[in-house]
Design a protein around this motif. Structure first.
Motif, mmCIF file in Angstrom:
data_model
loop_
_atom_site.group_PDB
_atom_site.id
_atom_site.type_symbol
_atom_site.label_atom_id
_atom_site.label_comp_id
_atom_site.label_asym_id
_atom_site.label_seq_id
_atom_site.Cartn_x
_atom_site.Cartn_y
_atom_site.Cartn_z
ATOM 1 N N LEU A 12 3.025 5.829 -3.193
ATOM 2 C CA LEU A 12 4.140 6.599 -3.753
ATOM 3 C C LEU A 12 4.097 6.582 -5.274
ATOM 4 O O LEU A 12 4.331 7.614 -5.920
ATOM 5 C CB LEU A 12 5.478 6.015 -3.278
ATOM 6 C CG LEU A 12 5.814 6.176 -1.805
ATOM 7 C CD1 LEU A 12 7.089 5.413 -1.473
ATOM 8 C CD2 LEU A 12 5.968 7.641 -1.442
ATOM 9 N N HIS A 13 3.795 5.427 -5.847
ATOM 10 C CA HIS A 13 3.784 5.265 -7.301
ATOM 11 C C HIS A 13 2.748 6.153 -7.974
ATOM 12 O O HIS A 13 2.994 6.712 -9.040
ATOM 13 C CB HIS A 13 3.541 3.793 -7.643
ATOM 14 C CG HIS A 13 3.819 3.446 -9.060
ATOM 15 N ND1 HIS A 13 2.820 3.303 -9.999
ATOM 16 C CD2 HIS A 13 4.981 3.205 -9.708
ATOM 17 C CE1 HIS A 13 3.364 2.988 -11.160
ATOM 18 N NE2 HIS A 13 4.672 2.920 -11.014
ATOM 19 N N CYS A 14 1.573 6.299 -7.341
ATOM 20 C CA CYS A 14 0.515 7.090 -7.981
ATOM 21 C C CYS A 14 0.418 8.516 -7.430
ATOM 22 O O CYS A 14 -0.383 9.306 -7.920
ATOM 23 C CB CYS A 14 -0.838 6.385 -7.879
ATOM 24 S SG CYS A 14 -1.515 6.298 -6.225
ATOM 25 N N TRP A 17 0.837 -1.204 0.000
ATOM 26 C CA TRP A 17 0.000 0.000 0.000
ATOM 27 C C TRP A 17 0.871 1.252 0.000
ATOM 28 O O TRP A 17 0.593 2.222 -0.709
ATOM 29 C CB TRP A 17 -0.947 0.005 1.202
ATOM 30 C CG TRP A 17 -2.185 -0.795 0.950
ATOM 31 C CD1 TRP A 17 -2.360 -2.125 1.178
ATOM 32 C CD2 TRP A 17 -3.410 -0.315 0.384
ATOM 33 N NE1 TRP A 17 -3.622 -2.504 0.782
ATOM 34 C CE2 TRP A 17 -4.291 -1.420 0.303
ATOM 35 C CE3 TRP A 17 -3.848 0.925 -0.052
ATOM 36 C CZ2 TRP A 17 -5.583 -1.311 -0.199
ATOM 37 C CZ3 TRP A 17 -5.136 1.037 -0.555
ATOM 38 C CH2 TRP A 17 -5.984 -0.069 -0.621
ATOM 39 N N HIS A 18 1.950 1.240 0.765
ATOM 40 C CA HIS A 18 2.862 2.390 0.822
ATOM 41 C C HIS A 18 3.502 2.627 -0.547
ATOM 42 O O HIS A 18 3.495 3.752 -1.064
ATOM 43 C CB HIS A 18 3.927 2.150 1.892
ATOM 44 C CG HIS A 18 4.948 3.221 1.955
ATOM 45 N ND1 HIS A 18 4.700 4.446 2.535
ATOM 46 C CD2 HIS A 18 6.221 3.269 1.498
ATOM 47 C CE1 HIS A 18 5.785 5.194 2.435
ATOM 48 N NE2 HIS A 18 6.720 4.505 1.814
ATOM 49 N N TYR A 19 4.061 1.577 -1.157
ATOM 50 C CA TYR A 19 4.697 1.725 -2.468
ATOM 51 C C TYR A 19 3.685 2.158 -3.536
ATOM 52 O O TYR A 19 3.998 2.987 -4.395
ATOM 53 C CB TYR A 19 5.358 0.414 -2.902
ATOM 54 C CG TYR A 19 6.675 0.131 -2.227
ATOM 55 C CD1 TYR A 19 7.700 1.070 -2.215
ATOM 56 C CD2 TYR A 19 6.920 -1.098 -1.624
ATOM 57 C CE1 TYR A 19 8.918 0.805 -1.609
ATOM 58 C CE2 TYR A 19 8.135 -1.385 -1.024
ATOM 59 C CZ TYR A 19 9.125 -0.421 -1.019
ATOM 60 O OH TYR A 19 10.331 -0.694 -0.433
ATOM 61 N N ALA A 20 2.486 1.589 -3.507
ATOM 62 C CA ALA A 20 1.466 1.974 -4.492
ATOM 63 C C ALA A 20 1.091 3.446 -4.343
ATOM 64 O O ALA A 20 0.916 4.157 -5.338
ATOM 65 C CB ALA A 20 0.235 1.086 -4.353
ATOM 66 N N LEU A 33 -6.833 5.523 -4.305
ATOM 67 C CA LEU A 33 -6.067 4.283 -4.447
ATOM 68 C C LEU A 33 -6.862 3.118 -3.862
ATOM 69 O O LEU A 33 -7.311 3.186 -2.718
ATOM 70 C CB LEU A 33 -4.732 4.430 -3.697
ATOM 71 C CG LEU A 33 -3.828 3.202 -3.616
ATOM 72 C CD1 LEU A 33 -3.375 2.770 -5.002
ATOM 73 C CD2 LEU A 33 -2.634 3.513 -2.729
ATOM 74 N N THR A 34 -7.058 2.058 -4.647
ATOM 75 C CA THR A 34 -7.813 0.890 -4.183
ATOM 76 C C THR A 34 -7.192 -0.397 -4.726
ATOM 77 O O THR A 34 -6.327 -0.366 -5.602
ATOM 78 C CB THR A 34 -9.284 0.940 -4.646
ATOM 79 O OG1 THR A 34 -9.318 0.961 -6.079
ATOM 80 C CG2 THR A 34 -10.018 2.141 -4.079
ATOM 81 N N ASP A 35 -7.682 -1.517 -4.217
ATOM 82 C CA ASP A 35 -7.386 -2.854 -4.752
ATOM 83 C C ASP A 35 -5.888 -3.151 -4.875
ATOM 84 O O ASP A 35 -5.431 -3.671 -5.895
ATOM 85 C CB ASP A 35 -8.055 -3.061 -6.120
ATOM 86 C CG ASP A 35 -9.557 -2.883 -6.058
ATOM 87 O OD1 ASP A 35 -10.154 -3.225 -5.015
ATOM 88 O OD2 ASP A 35 -10.137 -2.386 -7.038
ATOM 89 N N VAL A 36 -5.122 -2.851 -3.853
ATOM 90 C CA VAL A 36 -3.678 -3.113 -3.883
ATOM 91 C C VAL A 36 -3.434 -4.598 -3.628
ATOM 92 O O VAL A 36 -3.944 -5.168 -2.667
ATOM 93 C CB VAL A 36 -2.930 -2.253 -2.848
ATOM 94 C CG1 VAL A 36 -1.446 -2.601 -2.827
ATOM 95 C CG2 VAL A 36 -3.122 -0.770 -3.139
ATOM 96 N N GLN A 37 -2.672 -5.204 -4.514
ATOM 97 C CA GLN A 37 -2.278 -6.604 -4.399
ATOM 98 C C GLN A 37 -0.801 -6.714 -4.758
ATOM 99 O O GLN A 37 -0.274 -5.843 -5.448
ATOM 100 C CB GLN A 37 -3.091 -7.475 -5.357
ATOM 101 C CG GLN A 37 -4.571 -7.417 -5.136
ATOM 102 C CD GLN A 37 -5.328 -8.163 -6.227
ATOM 103 O OE1 GLN A 37 -4.752 -8.908 -7.015
ATOM 104 N NE2 GLN A 37 -6.623 -7.939 -6.279
ATOM 105 N N TRP A 38 -0.165 -7.772 -4.308
ATOM 106 C CA TRP A 38 1.240 -7.974 -4.648
ATOM 107 C C TRP A 38 1.561 -9.459 -4.663
ATOM 108 O O TRP A 38 0.846 -10.262 -4.086
ATOM 109 C CB TRP A 38 2.153 -7.242 -3.671
ATOM 110 C CG TRP A 38 2.056 -7.739 -2.248
ATOM 111 C CD1 TRP A 38 1.161 -7.319 -1.296
ATOM 112 C CD2 TRP A 38 2.841 -8.736 -1.629
ATOM 113 N NE1 TRP A 38 1.351 -8.000 -0.134
ATOM 114 C CE2 TRP A 38 2.391 -8.888 -0.299
ATOM 115 C CE3 TRP A 38 3.901 -9.538 -2.063
ATOM 116 C CZ2 TRP A 38 2.955 -9.782 0.591
ATOM 117 C CZ3 TRP A 38 4.469 -10.433 -1.174
ATOM 118 C CH2 TRP A 38 4.002 -10.546 0.137
ATOM 119 N N TYR A 39 2.634 -9.785 -5.384
ATOM 120 C CA TYR A 39 3.143 -11.150 -5.394
ATOM 121 C C TYR A 39 4.623 -11.128 -5.764
ATOM 122 O O TYR A 39 5.109 -10.179 -6.372
ATOM 123 C CB TYR A 39 2.346 -12.053 -6.338
ATOM 124 C CG TYR A 39 2.329 -11.629 -7.787
ATOM 125 C CD1 TYR A 39 3.300 -12.072 -8.689
ATOM 126 C CD2 TYR A 39 1.337 -10.775 -8.267
ATOM 127 C CE1 TYR A 39 3.278 -11.685 -10.016
ATOM 128 C CE2 TYR A 39 1.301 -10.384 -9.583
ATOM 129 C CZ TYR A 39 2.284 -10.850 -10.459
ATOM 130 O OH TYR A 39 2.255 -10.463 -11.775
#
Length: 80
Positions: free
Chosen positions: A38-40, A33-36, A67-73
């Motif tokens: 920053l990204h947007c 969530w933090h990186y996303a 900002l919504t729907d943050v996912q990672w893998y």
């Protein structure tokens, strides 16, 4: 020091899907969530801690900025 790992972070910003790669040693939902954010370019205010309340506050603040729907893998890893 740990091994650098490669992660993909996906999110929606104002309804549009985005994706980017992030290299780090670890990843958590809070990190993503933090990186996303920053990204947007969503401003999250003062640094929030990783407690449950901190995660909920970070997510609420980010969602308020679109900002919504943050996912990672993880996609693989590279030695340090």
């Amino acid at each position: 020091m740990g091994t650098w790992r490669n992660f993909v972070i996906l999110y929606r910003f104002n309804g549009t899907q985005f994706r980017f790669n992030q290299r780090d040693r670890t990843m958590s939902d809070t990190d993503a969530w933090h990186y996303a954010a920053l990204h947007c370019g969503v401003y999250l205010g003062p640094q929030l801690n990783a407690t449950e309340a901190g995660v909920a506050q970070l997510k609420a603040q980010a969602e308020g900025g679109g900002l919504t729907d943050v996912q990672w893998y993880e996609v693989g890893n590279t030695s340090s």
